[in-house]
Design a protein around this motif. Structure first.
Motif, PDB file in Angstrom:
ATOM      1  N   PRO A   1       0.803  -1.235   0.000  1.00  0.00           N
ATOM      2  CA  PRO A   1       0.000   0.000   0.000  1.00  0.00           C
ATOM      3  C   PRO A   1       0.832   1.279   0.000  1.00  0.00           C
ATOM      4  N   LYS A   2       1.937   1.300   0.763  1.00  0.00           N
ATOM      5  CA  LYS A   2       2.741   2.517   0.843  1.00  0.00           C
ATOM      6  C   LYS A   2       3.390   2.866  -0.493  1.00  0.00           C
ATOM      7  N   TYR A   3       3.710   1.856  -1.286  1.00  0.00           N
ATOM      8  CA  TYR A   3       4.287   2.100  -2.615  1.00  0.00           C
ATOM      9  C   TYR A   3       3.317   2.916  -3.452  1.00  0.00           C
ATOM     10  N   LYS A   4       2.082   2.478  -3.509  1.00  0.00           N
ATOM     11  CA  LYS A   4       1.069   3.187  -4.297  1.00  0.00           C
ATOM     12  C   LYS A   4       0.762   4.550  -3.677  1.00  0.00           C
ATOM     13  N   GLN A   5       0.831   4.621  -2.367  1.00  0.00           N
ATOM     14  CA  GLN A   5       0.607   5.881  -1.655  1.00  0.00           C
ATOM     15  C   GLN A   5       1.661   6.913  -2.058  1.00  0.00           C
ATOM     16  N   ILE A   6       2.891   6.483  -2.156  1.00  0.00           N
ATOM     17  CA  ILE A   6       3.990   7.364  -2.552  1.00  0.00           C
ATOM     18  C   ILE A   6       3.856   7.754  -4.022  1.00  0.00           C
ATOM     19  N   ILE A   7       3.481   6.799  -4.866  1.00  0.00           N
ATOM     20  CA  ILE A   7       3.279   7.074  -6.298  1.00  0.00           C
ATOM     21  C   ILE A   7       2.229   8.173  -6.480  1.00  0.00           C
ATOM     22  N   ASP A   8       1.096   8.017  -5.809  1.00  0.00           N
ATOM     23  CA  ASP A   8       0.006   8.993  -5.944  1.00  0.00           C
ATOM     24  C   ASP A   8       0.426  10.361  -5.401  1.00  0.00           C
ATOM     25  N   ALA A   9       1.198  10.354  -4.326  1.00  0.00           N
ATOM     26  CA  ALA A   9       1.692  11.610  -3.759  1.00  0.00           C
ATOM     27  C   ALA A   9       2.665  12.286  -4.726  1.00  0.00           C
ATOM     28  N   ALA A  10       3.506  11.496  -5.351  1.00  0.00           N
ATOM     29  CA  ALA A  10       4.498  12.034  -6.288  1.00  0.00           C
ATOM     30  C   ALA A  10       3.819  12.709  -7.476  1.00  0.00           C
ATOM     31  N   ILE A  11       2.737  12.126  -7.963  1.00  0.00           N
ATOM     32  CA  ILE A  11       2.000  12.723  -9.084  1.00  0.00           C
ATOM     33  C   ILE A  11       1.521  14.123  -8.708  1.00  0.00           C
TER      34      ILE A  11
ATOM     35  N   SER B   1      11.437  15.182   0.036  1.00  0.00           N
ATOM     36  CA  SER B   1      10.796  15.530   1.315  1.00  0.00           C
ATOM     37  C   SER B   1       9.354  15.996   1.109  1.00  0.00           C
ATOM     38  N   LYS B   2       9.104  16.707   0.006  1.00  0.00           N
ATOM     39  CA  LYS B   2       7.736  17.148  -0.300  1.00  0.00           C
ATOM     40  C   LYS B   2       6.844  15.957  -0.637  1.00  0.00           C
ATOM     41  N   ILE B   3       7.406  15.016  -1.377  1.00  0.00           N
ATOM     42  CA  ILE B   3       6.647  13.810  -1.736  1.00  0.00           C
ATOM     43  C   ILE B   3       6.332  13.009  -0.484  1.00  0.00           C
ATOM     44  N   ALA B   4       7.307  12.898   0.405  1.00  0.00           N
ATOM     45  CA  ALA B   4       7.100  12.167   1.655  1.00  0.00           C
ATOM     46  C   ALA B   4       6.012  12.834   2.497  1.00  0.00           C
ATOM     47  N   LYS B   5       6.045  14.145   2.562  1.00  0.00           N
ATOM     48  CA  LYS B   5       5.041  14.882   3.339  1.00  0.00           C
ATOM     49  C   LYS B   5       3.650  14.666   2.764  1.00  0.00           C
ATOM     50  N   GLN B   6       3.536  14.745   1.420  1.00  0.00           N
ATOM     51  CA  GLN B   6       2.242  14.530   0.758  1.00  0.00           C
ATOM     52  C   GLN B   6       1.736  13.107   0.999  1.00  0.00           C
ATOM     53  N   ALA B   7       2.681  12.145   0.997  1.00  0.00           N
ATOM     54  CA  ALA B   7       2.319  10.734   1.201  1.00  0.00           C
ATOM     55  C   ALA B   7       2.114  10.396   2.675  1.00  0.00           C
ATOM     56  N   ARG B   8       2.472  11.345   3.549  1.00  0.00           N
ATOM     57  CA  ARG B   8       2.360  11.147   4.999  1.00  0.00           C
ATOM     58  C   ARG B   8       3.225   9.983   5.482  1.00  0.00           C
TER      59      ARG B   8
ATOM     60  N   LEU C   1      12.988   3.138   0.921  1.00  0.00           N
ATOM     61  CA  LEU C   1      12.731   1.703   1.044  1.00  0.00           C
ATOM     62  C   LEU C   1      12.097   1.159  -0.233  1.00  0.00           C
ATOM     63  N   TYR C   2      11.512   2.070  -1.026  1.00  0.00           N
ATOM     64  CA  TYR C   2      10.788   1.673  -2.237  1.00  0.00           C
ATOM     65  C   TYR C   2      11.430   2.190  -3.518  1.00  0.00           C
ATOM     66  N   PHE C   3      12.168   3.301  -3.414  1.00  0.00           N
ATOM     67  CA  PHE C   3      12.742   3.925  -4.610  1.00  0.00           C
ATOM     68  C   PHE C   3      14.193   4.327  -4.358  1.00  0.00           C
ATOM     69  N   LYS C   4      14.995   4.275  -5.425  1.00  0.00           N
ATOM     70  CA  LYS C   4      16.412   4.634  -5.300  1.00  0.00           C
ATOM     71  C   LYS C   4      16.591   6.138  -5.145  1.00  0.00           C
ATOM     72  N   ASN C   5      15.822   6.897  -5.924  1.00  0.00           N
ATOM     73  CA  ASN C   5      15.943   8.355  -5.927  1.00  0.00           C
ATOM     74  C   ASN C   5      14.702   8.957  -6.597  1.00  0.00           C
ATOM     75  N   LYS C   6      14.705  10.263  -6.793  1.00  0.00           N
ATOM     76  CA  LYS C   6      13.542  10.942  -7.381  1.00  0.00           C
ATOM     77  C   LYS C   6      13.293  10.492  -8.820  1.00  0.00           C
ATOM     78  N   GLU C   7      14.370  10.269  -9.559  1.00  0.00           N
ATOM     79  CA  GLU C   7      14.225   9.791 -10.935  1.00  0.00           C
ATOM     80  C   GLU C   7      13.516   8.440 -10.958  1.00  0.00           C
ATOM     81  N   ASP C   8      13.879   7.595 -10.028  1.00  0.00           N
ATOM     82  CA  ASP C   8      13.249   6.273  -9.931  1.00  0.00           C
ATOM     83  C   ASP C   8      11.755   6.400  -9.612  1.00  0.00           C
ATOM     84  N   ILE C   9      11.402   7.413  -8.812  1.00  0.00           N
ATOM     85  CA  ILE C   9       9.988   7.649  -8.509  1.00  0.00           C
ATOM     86  C   ILE C   9       9.246   8.028  -9.781  1.00  0.00           C
ATOM     87  N   LEU C  10       9.820   8.935 -10.576  1.00  0.00           N
ATOM     88  CA  LEU C  10       9.162   9.386 -11.806  1.00  0.00           C
ATOM     89  C   LEU C  10       8.971   8.236 -12.788  1.00  0.00           C
TER      90      LEU C  10
END
Length: 199
Positions: free
Chosen positions: A7-17, A31-38, A46-55
């Protein structure tokens, strides 16, 4: 990296968008993505290497889901024309339903590095395979001109769909994107159909 079915993976994905759409990729700090994802900042790693990996991951997640749906539903259509219309309608519907995702895919991905765009293109390959299958089906069935340049036709289909969505995003979604699907479809089909007279 942890499994992406958590669930947290998808939570972070949606926050990143949301964060990337609102701030731009370069200003979208982890840090902004983490805050949005709570979640804590460290949880992101734990889920992504870096911001590029998130995108790349968010594009893979959303586009992958769309492609799986198309691979499942398009075979139910009997003609190449119907298959193409479904693809266009579904593509427009996906992005019209999530304007922040549309901003990320149409604007922010274009500003990324060459290496990142290469990774994005690898994800797009399955989408283009679907387009190729529709073109091949149409040519074999006699719906499309057998002399049709398949590679050029693929570029026209993807390019037209992509540019139509980009223009809609640039115009701040002031009109109904989904309503354009049939017009886009008709324009493409008109160019692909079998010629009655050879010149």
């Amino acid at each position: 990296m942890k499994q992406n079915n958590r669930p947290k993976y998808k939570q972070i994905i949606d926050a990143a968008i949301i964060v990337i759409a609102e701030n731009g990729y370069h200003q979208a700090q982890v840090s902004k993505i983490a805050k949005q994802a709570r979640v804590a900042d460290g949880t992101i790693y734990l889920y992504f290497k870096n911001k590029e990996d998130i995108l790349v991951s968010l594009f893979r997640e959303k586009m992958g889901s769309f492609i799986r749906e198309m691979e499942k539903e398009i075979p139910s259509k009997q003609t190449a024309s119907e298959k193409l219309l479904m693809l266009i309608e579904k593509h427009f519907t996906l992005l019209a339903a999530n304007n922040k995702l549309a901003i990320v895919t149409q604007l922010e991905l274009r500003q990324s590095s060459k290496q990142l765009r290469y990774r994005i293109n690898e994800i797009l390959k399955r989408y283009l395979d679907i387009v190729d299958d529709i073109i091949s089906f149409g040519k074999q069935a006699g719906e499309f001109d057998r002399k049709l340049n398949s590679r050029l036709a693929r570029q026209m289909i993807f390019g037209t769909i992509d540019e139509t969505v980009t223009t809609w995003v640039m115009n701040e979604q002031k009109y109904n994107l989904i309503e354009l699907a049939k017009e886009v479809h008709e324009l493409l089909i008109w160019g692909f159909r079998k010629r009655l007279f050879e010149t």
